[in-house]
Scaffold this motif. Structure first.
Motif, short mmCIF file in Angstrom:
data_model
loop_
_atom_site.label_atom_id
_atom_site.label_comp_id
_atom_site.label_asym_id
_atom_site.label_seq_id
_atom_site.Cartn_x
_atom_site.Cartn_y
_atom_site.Cartn_z
N PRO A 1 0.81 -1.23 0.00
CA PRO A 1 0.00 0.00 0.00
C PRO A 1 0.84 1.28 0.00
O PRO A 1 0.33 2.34 -0.39
CB PRO A 1 -0.82 -0.12 1.30
N ASP A 2 2.10 1.19 0.43
CA ASP A 2 2.92 2.40 0.52
C ASP A 2 3.97 2.47 -0.59
O ASP A 2 4.96 3.19 -0.46
CB ASP A 2 3.60 2.48 1.88
N HIS A 3 3.75 1.74 -1.69
CA HIS A 3 4.74 1.78 -2.77
C HIS A 3 4.71 3.15 -3.46
O HIS A 3 3.68 3.80 -3.56
CB HIS A 3 4.48 0.66 -3.78
N ILE A 4 5.89 3.57 -3.90
CA ILE A 4 6.04 4.82 -4.65
C ILE A 4 6.17 4.51 -6.13
O ILE A 4 5.51 5.10 -6.97
CB ILE A 4 7.26 5.61 -4.15
N THR A 5 7.09 3.59 -6.43
CA THR A 5 7.23 3.04 -7.77
C THR A 5 7.22 1.52 -7.64
O THR A 5 7.01 0.99 -6.55
CB THR A 5 8.55 3.49 -8.44
N LYS A 6 7.47 0.86 -8.74
CA LYS A 6 7.50 -0.60 -8.71
C LYS A 6 8.59 -1.14 -7.80
O LYS A 6 8.46 -2.23 -7.23
CB LYS A 6 7.70 -1.12 -10.14
N ALA B 1 9.42 1.72 -1.98
CA ALA B 1 8.29 1.87 -1.07
C ALA B 1 8.73 2.67 0.15
O ALA B 1 9.91 2.63 0.55
CB ALA B 1 7.75 0.50 -0.63
N TRP B 2 7.79 3.38 0.76
CA TRP B 2 8.12 4.26 1.87
C TRP B 2 8.74 3.49 3.04
O TRP B 2 9.68 3.98 3.67
CB TRP B 2 6.87 5.00 2.35
N ARG B 3 8.21 2.30 3.35
CA ARG B 3 8.72 1.57 4.51
C ARG B 3 10.19 1.20 4.35
O ARG B 3 10.95 1.22 5.31
CB ARG B 3 7.88 0.31 4.75
N SER C 1 4.05 -11.17 0.36
CA SER C 1 5.10 -10.34 0.95
C SER C 1 5.51 -9.20 0.05
O SER C 1 6.28 -8.34 0.43
CB SER C 1 6.35 -11.20 1.27
N GLY C 2 5.00 -9.21 -1.21
CA GLY C 2 5.41 -8.17 -2.16
C GLY C 2 6.61 -8.56 -2.96
O GLY C 2 7.06 -7.79 -3.80
#
Length: 311
Positions: A194-199, A202-204, A306-307
């Motif tokens: 949910p917090d991805h910026i690009t592929k 991610a923010w985390r 897990s992404g």
């Protein structure tokens, strides 16, 4: 319970033995024929300065007892390392060693992280030879070079954190994009987080890069550079040169293997004897087994919960 304690003791003994072997080997490298006098004068001055600081700080802590004595000795070694870094010249010698160590340490941390968070036990190496992940090695080198300069200019924790965020996010974006564009390969993706910026960012994980940079700059880098030091013998220079040659060959062969994998998928036959040798010894089965978290295909890879890229 008894078996677990015995296993832990055995593991600690193995680690202690390995550390002793490494320290003995490192000491052996520092012996032998020395470099030219003008090349080692700076190293000797830095070492003498750090030893003076260490003796002074230990003298101040001689009356401490218990945990206070332990912390006092830790602070003394920290001050000695900082004194050494103030006089140190950061060059190719330290960069190669940091890249080598970072490749292995980053890979170990990633595999532990995936085991704890996703229950995955898979080979997550990034090169065809050895336990290396060049993404982390490159990150360690960039963090060291940047933090070394920020340290000399008295940078605060927030500046180091933000710089580490930029380095980590930039590396992930560039590496992920290049793998997909050059080899149609995906080693990781955060699209379903949910917090991805690009592929690939991610923010985390930007936050983790920032924390990692702080820990690296404040705790790991000073002591690591202090232990690496500056070269004083020809054995040290020769050994690190051989390590550099090996790493270059490893990276080059990995790129060749990925290139041939992409070409085979496109139906392009080997054009010469070397490419035929690569196709024979580094088959699709080898690539799949070696890079277990990587997908090389024409379509977009599926993801697990897990992404990470699914097999």
């Amino acid at each position: 319970m008894f078996l677990a304690i015995v296993s832990l003791m055995f593991f600690l003994a193995v680690v202690q033995g390995f550390v002793r072997v490494v320290m003995y080997f490192w000491g052996w490298l520092s012996q032998g024929e020395k470099l030219d006098r003008h090349e080692i004068s700076r190293a000797e001055q830095a070492l003498e300065g750090s030893e003076d600081v260490l003796e002074r700080e230990l003298a101040r802590a001689k009356d401490a007892r218990g945990l206070g004595r332990v912390f006092a000795r830790w602070r003394a070694s920290k001050e000695a390392a900082n004194e050494y870094l103030d006089r140190m010249h950061l060059g190719w010698y330290q960069v190669i060693i940091i890249f080598f160590v970072g490749c292995m340490a980053g890979l170990l941390l990633e595999e532990i992280w995936m085991l704890l968070t996703a229950g995955l036990t898979e080979n997550r190496v990034g090169l065809v030879w050895g336990p290396f992940s060049p993404l982390y090695g490159t990150g360690a080198v960039l963090l060291t070079a940047l933090c070394f300069q920020l340290r000399r200019h008295g940078a605060g924790s927030l500046q180091i954190f933000l710089a580490s965020v930029c380095i980590g996010g930039g590396l992930e974006q560039l590496t992920g994009w290049a793998m997909e564009e050059l080899f149609n390969a995906t080693s990781w993706t955060y699209e379903f987080l949910p917090d991805h910026i690009t592929k690939w960012v991610a923010w985390r994980f930007l936050f983790f890069w920032g924390i990692l940079g702080l820990v690296w700059a404040r705790s790991v880098m000073p002591r690591l550079l202090y232990q690496i030091g500056m070269p004083t013998s020809k054995r040290q220079v020769l050994f690190v040169t051989l390590v550099a040659v090996y790493l270059v060959a490893d990276i080059g062969m990995t790129l060749v293997c990925f290139n041939r994998k992409t070409a085979r998928d496109a139906g392009v036959p080997a054009a010469n004897a070397f490419e035929r040798w690569v196709d024979t010894n580094y088959t699709d089965e080898f690539i799949s087994s070696r890079f277990q978290n990587m997908v090389i295909e024409s379509g977009a890879p599926q993801q697990d919960q897990s992404g990470e890229a699914a097999q």
